[in-house]
Scaffold this active site. Structure first.
Site, short mmCIF file in Angstrom:
data_model
loop_
_atom_site.label_atom_id
_atom_site.label_comp_id
_atom_site.label_asym_id
_atom_site.label_seq_id
_atom_site.Cartn_x
_atom_site.Cartn_y
_atom_site.Cartn_z
N LYS A 52 -14.23 -9.59 -54.41
CA LYS A 52 -13.29 -9.64 -53.29
C LYS A 52 -13.43 -10.97 -52.53
CE LYS A 52 -13.18 -4.65 -53.04
NZ LYS A 52 -13.70 -3.40 -52.46
N GLN A 96 -17.45 -1.25 -47.75
CA GLN A 96 -17.53 -0.90 -49.17
C GLN A 96 -18.21 0.46 -49.35
OE1 GLN A 96 -16.26 -2.75 -51.87
NE2 GLN A 96 -16.83 -0.95 -53.07
N ASP A 119 -7.98 -1.35 -46.33
CA ASP A 119 -8.24 -0.44 -47.46
C ASP A 119 -7.30 0.77 -47.40
OD1 ASP A 119 -9.95 -1.08 -49.52
OD2 ASP A 119 -11.78 -0.51 -48.46
#
Ligand code: NAD
Length: 293
Positions: A52, A96, A119
């Site tokens: 990422k 994450q 997200d």
């Protein structure tokens, strides 16, 4: 059989995003800024976060990696989230997953400002997605939808089986494909671990999306001729011949299934790179206030 080349498409979209970023900078605006919070030392999470951060660099974004130890307390993690929420130089951030067992994931998801929730896991974004309103769509489903759109794969009127009902992949993609939208209008069946007659459903499906995390679960006998198969799975299987001692395989028995398909995604190089790209797409939207003013 056509291979849906997620890696190639991701490179192309990242280049398109980079052009938009340079145009923003030329107008005197600052670069989009994504932050990622990584807790602990799960090896797969490290790889995902590294990808990422690298992708951010390729698209001209600024990125910040916040690393916290496995021993971080709920309070310390919440404090960091509040700081990121309040930081005007950060457009979006992710935490994450998976988080250590002692951390309450739900509280973490709820603490993220939905306007920075690139997200798309916050109930505000998830709810707006279900209603067909503009929102941050979770990255993996957005990556899949984008790939189907760019390759011109028809979904309208098709029968689609989604295998797996996780909050981050199976459930959202099943909602998106059934909605009235450019990529949508499919008749979707969500197959999960308690489903009865899954094999019959799969054998009749025009489109199959496999997101269960079981290596080579989808075998050729479960796929009809001409089907579209999207393999979301990323599974490590031991391989003494590989440099790292393992290799990555999907949920689909690719070698046997691919010859029957009209379109199929490989693993690696399919949904994975599109997921990272979708995160950048969401962050660009956050930086330009396209969804929330
Ligand atoms: P998960 O691991 O949270 O849950 C698995 C789901 O599969 C559950 O809903 C369960 O009901 C279902 N399931 C389990 N056994 C089943 C069976 N026999 N038949 C039908 N359904 C069954 O799911 P996840 O987080 O969506 O991850 C799934 C896979 O996708 C994993 O391999 C993961 O690593 C991968 N993944 C890939 C990406 C990407 O970017 N490519 C992103 C997220 C997840």
């Amino acid at each position: 059989m056509n291979v849906l080349d997620g890696k190639g498409l991701a490179t192309q979209i990242k280049a398109e995003i980079a052009l938009k970023v340079e145009a923003m900078v030329a107008q005197g605006k600052r670069r989009p800024h994504l932050a990622a919070v990584l807790v602990g030392d799960d090896p797969a999470s490290h790889v995902y976060v590294r990808n990422k951060v690298r992708s951010c660099e390729k698209s001209g974004f600024e990125s910040t990696l916040v690393r916290l130890p496995n021993t971080v307390t709920q309070q310390e993690l919440m404090q960091k989230i509040h700081e990121l929420n309040a930081d005007d130089t950060i457009d979006g951030f992710i935490v994450q997953l998976p988080l250590p067992k002692h951390i309450d994931d739900e509280a973490v998801t709820l603490a993220i400002d939905y306007r920075k929730d690139v997200d798309g896991f916050h109930p505000m974004n998830f709810g707006r997605m279900a209603l067909g309103l503009s929102c941050y769509v979770p990255a993996t489903p957005l990556g899949i939808i984008t790939m189907l759109e760019r390759y011109g794969v028809e979904t309208s009127g098709k029968s689609c089986a989604v295998i797996g009902r996780s909050n981050i992949v199976g459930t959202p993609i099943s909602i998106l494909l059934s909605r009235k939208a450019l990529v949508g209008n499919a008749t979707v069946t969500l197959v999960h671990s308690r489903s009865k007659g899954a094999a019959e459903i799969l054998k009749q499906s025009d489109i199959i999306i496999a997101a269960i995390g079981i290596p080579h679960y989808l075998t050729a006998d479960l796929v009809k001729e001409g089907a579209v198969v999207i393999d979301v799975g990323i599974n490590r299987v031991e391989d003494p011949a590989a440099k790292r001692g393992y290799r990555l395989v999907g949920d689909v028995d690719y070698g046997a299934v691919a010859p029957k398909c009209s379109y199929i995604t490989p693993v690696p190089g399919g949904v994975g790179p599109m997921t990272v790209t979708a995160l950048l797409m969401n962050t660009l939207k956050a930086a330009t206030h396209e969804i929330y003013k």
